[in-house]
Design an enzyme around this catalytic site. Structure first.
Site, PDB file in Angstrom:
ATOM      1  N   PRO A   2      24.472  45.246  66.427  1.00  0.00           N
ATOM      2  CA  PRO A   2      23.192  45.748  66.582  1.00  0.00           C
ATOM      3  C   PRO A   2      23.080  46.447  67.810  1.00  0.00           C
ATOM      4  O   PRO A   2      23.097  45.531  68.898  1.00  0.00           O
ATOM      5  CB  PRO A   2      22.369  44.974  66.102  1.00  0.00           C
ATOM      6  N   MET A   3      22.532  47.754  68.133  1.00  0.00           N
ATOM      7  CA  MET A   3      22.268  48.305  69.497  1.00  0.00           C
ATOM      8  C   MET A   3      21.190  49.064  69.335  1.00  0.00           C
ATOM      9  O   MET A   3      21.396  50.255  68.737  1.00  0.00           O
ATOM     10  CB  MET A   3      23.658  48.844  70.084  1.00  0.00           C
TER      11      MET A   3
ATOM     12  N   CYS B 170      17.461  39.225  72.598  1.00  0.00           N
ATOM     13  CA  CYS B 170      17.036  40.536  73.473  1.00  0.00           C
ATOM     14  C   CYS B 170      16.643  39.683  74.886  1.00  0.00           C
ATOM     15  O   CYS B 170      15.476  39.012  74.972  1.00  0.00           O
ATOM     16  CB  CYS B 170      15.966  40.991  72.507  1.00  0.00           C
TER      17      CYS B 170
ATOM     18  N   ASN C  23      31.022  37.304  70.005  1.00  0.00           N
ATOM     19  CA  ASN C  23      30.514  38.418  70.524  1.00  0.00           C
ATOM     20  C   ASN C  23      30.542  38.389  71.933  1.00  0.00           C
ATOM     21  O   ASN C  23      30.007  37.528  72.705  1.00  0.00           O
ATOM     22  CB  ASN C  23      29.096  38.899  70.113  1.00  0.00           C
ATOM     23  N   GLY C  24      30.857  39.550  72.660  1.00  0.00           N
ATOM     24  CA  GLY C  24      31.033  39.773  74.001  1.00  0.00           C
ATOM     25  C   GLY C  24      32.341  40.323  74.714  1.00  0.00           C
ATOM     26  O   GLY C  24      33.420  39.695  74.580  1.00  0.00           O
ATOM     27  N   ASP C  25      32.451  41.520  75.100  1.00  0.00           N
ATOM     28  CA  ASP C  25      33.528  42.037  75.850  1.00  0.00           C
ATOM     29  C   ASP C  25      34.660  42.181  75.149  1.00  0.00           C
ATOM     30  O   ASP C  25      36.008  42.372  75.617  1.00  0.00           O
ATOM     31  CB  ASP C  25      33.737  41.066  77.040  1.00  0.00           C
TER      32      ASP C  25
ATOM     33  N   ARG D 133      29.512  47.519  72.800  1.00  0.00           N
ATOM     34  CA  ARG D 133      29.658  48.662  73.760  1.00  0.00           C
ATOM     35  C   ARG D 133      31.005  49.463  73.743  1.00  0.00           C
ATOM     36  O   ARG D 133      31.002  50.620  73.694  1.00  0.00           O
ATOM     37  CB  ARG D 133      29.593  48.181  75.368  1.00  0.00           C
TER      38      ARG D 133
HETATM   39  C1  LIG Z   1      22.184  49.531  74.179  1.00  0.00           C
HETATM   40  C2  LIG Z   1      22.353  48.356  73.767  1.00  0.00           C
HETATM   41  C3  LIG Z   1      21.359  47.827  73.011  1.00  0.00           C
HETATM   42  C4  LIG Z   1      21.571  46.720  72.255  1.00  0.00           C
HETATM   43  N1  LIG Z   1      20.588  46.443  71.464  1.00  0.00           N
HETATM   44  C5  LIG Z   1      20.381  45.223  70.736  1.00  0.00           C
HETATM   45  C6  LIG Z   1      19.617  44.770  69.424  1.00  0.00           C
HETATM   46  O1  LIG Z   1      18.913  45.729  69.166  1.00  0.00           O
HETATM   47  N2  LIG Z   1      19.841  43.762  68.854  1.00  0.00           N
HETATM   48  C7  LIG Z   1      20.658  42.865  69.610  1.00  0.00           C
HETATM   49  O2  LIG Z   1      20.960  41.651  68.808  1.00  0.00           O
HETATM   50  N3  LIG Z   1      21.557  43.079  70.330  1.00  0.00           N
HETATM   51  C8  LIG Z   1      21.473  44.228  70.927  1.00  0.00           C
HETATM   52  N4  LIG Z   1      22.360  44.508  72.293  1.00  0.00           N
HETATM   53  C9  LIG Z   1      23.314  43.540  72.332  1.00  0.00           C
HETATM   54  C10 LIG Z   1      24.866  43.724  71.568  1.00  0.00           C
HETATM   55  O3  LIG Z   1      24.540  43.564  70.068  1.00  0.00           O
HETATM   56  C11 LIG Z   1      25.868  42.936  72.036  1.00  0.00           C
HETATM   57  O4  LIG Z   1      25.374  41.348  71.854  1.00  0.00           O
HETATM   58  C12 LIG Z   1      26.216  43.086  73.688  1.00  0.00           C
HETATM   59  O5  LIG Z   1      26.416  44.383  73.751  1.00  0.00           O
HETATM   60  C13 LIG Z   1      27.645  42.290  73.887  1.00  0.00           C
HETATM   61  O6  LIG Z   1      28.670  42.661  73.048  1.00  0.00           O
HETATM   62  P1  LIG Z   1      29.680  44.075  73.618  1.00  0.00           P
HETATM   63  O7  LIG Z   1      30.007  43.320  74.802  1.00  0.00           O
HETATM   64  O8  LIG Z   1      30.749  44.002  72.821  1.00  0.00           O
HETATM   65  O9  LIG Z   1      28.963  44.977  73.989  1.00  0.00           O
HETATM   66  C14 LIG Z   1      22.262  45.927  72.536  1.00  0.00           C
HETATM   67  C15 LIG Z   1      23.373  46.051  73.565  1.00  0.00           C
HETATM   68  C16 LIG Z   1      23.311  47.613  74.009  1.00  0.00           C
HETATM   69  C17 LIG Z   1      24.765  47.739  75.016  1.00  0.00           C
END
Ligand SMILES: Cc1cc2nc3c(=O)[nH]c(=O)nc-3n(C[C@H](O)[C@H](O)[C@H](O)COP(=O)(O)O)c2cc1C
Length: 342
Positions: free
Chosen positions: A29-30, A114, A215-217, A240
């Site tokens: 979710p983002m 969050c 989750n992460g990176d 991301r």
């Molecule tokens: C622009 C943006 C918005 C995000 N919004 C949410 C959100 O609404 N809810 C949530 O649980 N995490 C949110 N996250 C966190 C991501 O879900 C995820 O946990 C985090 O980006 C790490 O994963 P990644 O390294 O694959 O990006 C957000 C991250 C980004 C970059």
């Protein structure tokens, strides 16, 4: 979905169907990113499970118009979840019930990660990681209110480096009836800096019976293979990297089923995809100029890794119409060709 190794096929009384003999890939979710259009595109590219961006429980109870836009989804997105945030157990329970009656999602996801001050200062998001009794009350209230609809949670590994408590948090959620937990391997204090700690994610996965989604990176097929070998996670969540390259899901699935790394998408296909994203956003929002303005940050993300990215971003920041985008796409592909020829 991909077949899971035998060790992951443990029995769980109410195992969510998408973990049964599968290793699902989740789109993270983002906020501002994973809207209806983007989720559909990711789903087409192989994401198994998608979740809305976080939605305020209070906004749902007020029937806030902007909030209802977050809940729009189509049948092809299923299984899909609505992510709620808040801090009042009763309100979150009521909001979950309202969402279930309203749009009938496949699951409700609770945001316990969050880091944004506006949310944390009201005890929501990652603030609940340092108030486990309240976290338990929130989870219990929502599980009860949701009835037959499953509830999942998304956590970070802790508030800060001194208070890493993801295993404890995940155990509490499991005991409250939450059916899966996604763990982002960073603390609240880290925000998005540093690197995700997959050792802690692995500890959580080994400690609870419910599925843990790591989750992460994650930035490509080899990361998935490595994390899957290193931990007992039951699925992977990608944020991301999917923002810049939604086709990552297809690349990962292809690799995990064949062992072959697909070459990067040709530039022309990337642009065709990006322009489709823009056209569908305009069609959904109705008004072209505000829709294109809202897409500017998304276009910047797509330009990452493209040749001449800096100059490209300089132009994308002024995009106001589909024609502008078409012109930039044509010019960029022409330049890339000239670059190759010289
Ligand atoms: C622009 C943006 C918005 C995000 N919004 C949410 C959100 O609404 N809810 C949530 O649980 N995490 C949110 N996250 C966190 C991501 O879900 C995820 O946990 C985090 O980006 C790490 O994963 P990644 O390294 O694959 O990006 C957000 C991250 C980004 C970059």
């Amino acid at each position: 979905m991909l077949a899971a190794p035998a060790r992951l096929c443990y029995q769980w009384r109410r195992m969510l169907p998408w973990f049964q003999n599968q290793f699902p890939l989740y789109l993270a979710p983002m906020a501002g990113v994973t809207d209806h259009v983007f989720r559909q595109l990711c789903k087409e590219q192989g994401a198994d499970i998608v979740v809305t961006e976080f939605v305020s429980a209070e906004g749902i109870l007020r029937r806030n118009e902007r909030t209802s836009e977050y809940l729009v989804f189509s049948e092809m997105e299923r299984p899909m979840g609505v992510q709620l945030f808040g801090a009042d157990p009763e309100h979150l329970g009521e909001a979950a019930r309202a969402v279930i009656d309203w749009v009938k999602p496949d699951f409700i996801d609770l945001n316990f990660g969050c880091p944004v001050n506006k949310v944390v200062s009201k005890q929501g998001g990652s603030a609940l990681l340092r108030d486990c009794p309240l976290l338990a009350r929130v989870a219990t209230a929502v599980v009860k209110a949701a009835g037959n609809v499953p509830v999942t949670g998304k956590i970070r590994i802790g508030w800060d480096a001194q208070t890493i408590n993801a295993t404890e948090t995940a155990r509490i959620l499991q005991d409250c009836g939450v059916q899966a937990v996604a763990v982002h391997g960073r603390t609240k204090e880290q925000g998005y800096s540093g690197v995700a700690d997959w050792d802690v994610i692995g500890e959580v996965a080994a400690a609870v019976q419910i599925p843990v989604i790591g989750n992460g990176d994650i930035s490509g097929p080899l990361d998935v293979e490595c994390r899957r070998a290193q931990t007992e996670v039951s699925g992977i969540m990608i944020g991301r990297a999917a923002m810049s390259a939604p086709w990552i899901f297809r690349m990962i699935k292809h690799y995990l089923s064949t062992g072959e790394i697909l070459p990067d998408l040709p530039l022309a296909e990337k642009w065709a995809f990006i322009q489709r994203h823009a056209r569908e956003t305009v069609a959904q929002r109705g008004r072209e100029t505000p829709a294109m303005h809202s897409l500017r940050a998304r276009l910047m993300a797509y330009s990452r890794g493209m040749p001449g990215g800096r100059a490209l971003r300089g132009r994308l920041q002024f995009v106001s119409s589909l024609n502008d985008l078409e012109e930039i796409a044509g010019h960029h592909q022409q330049q890339a060709l000239e670059f190759i020829e010289h």
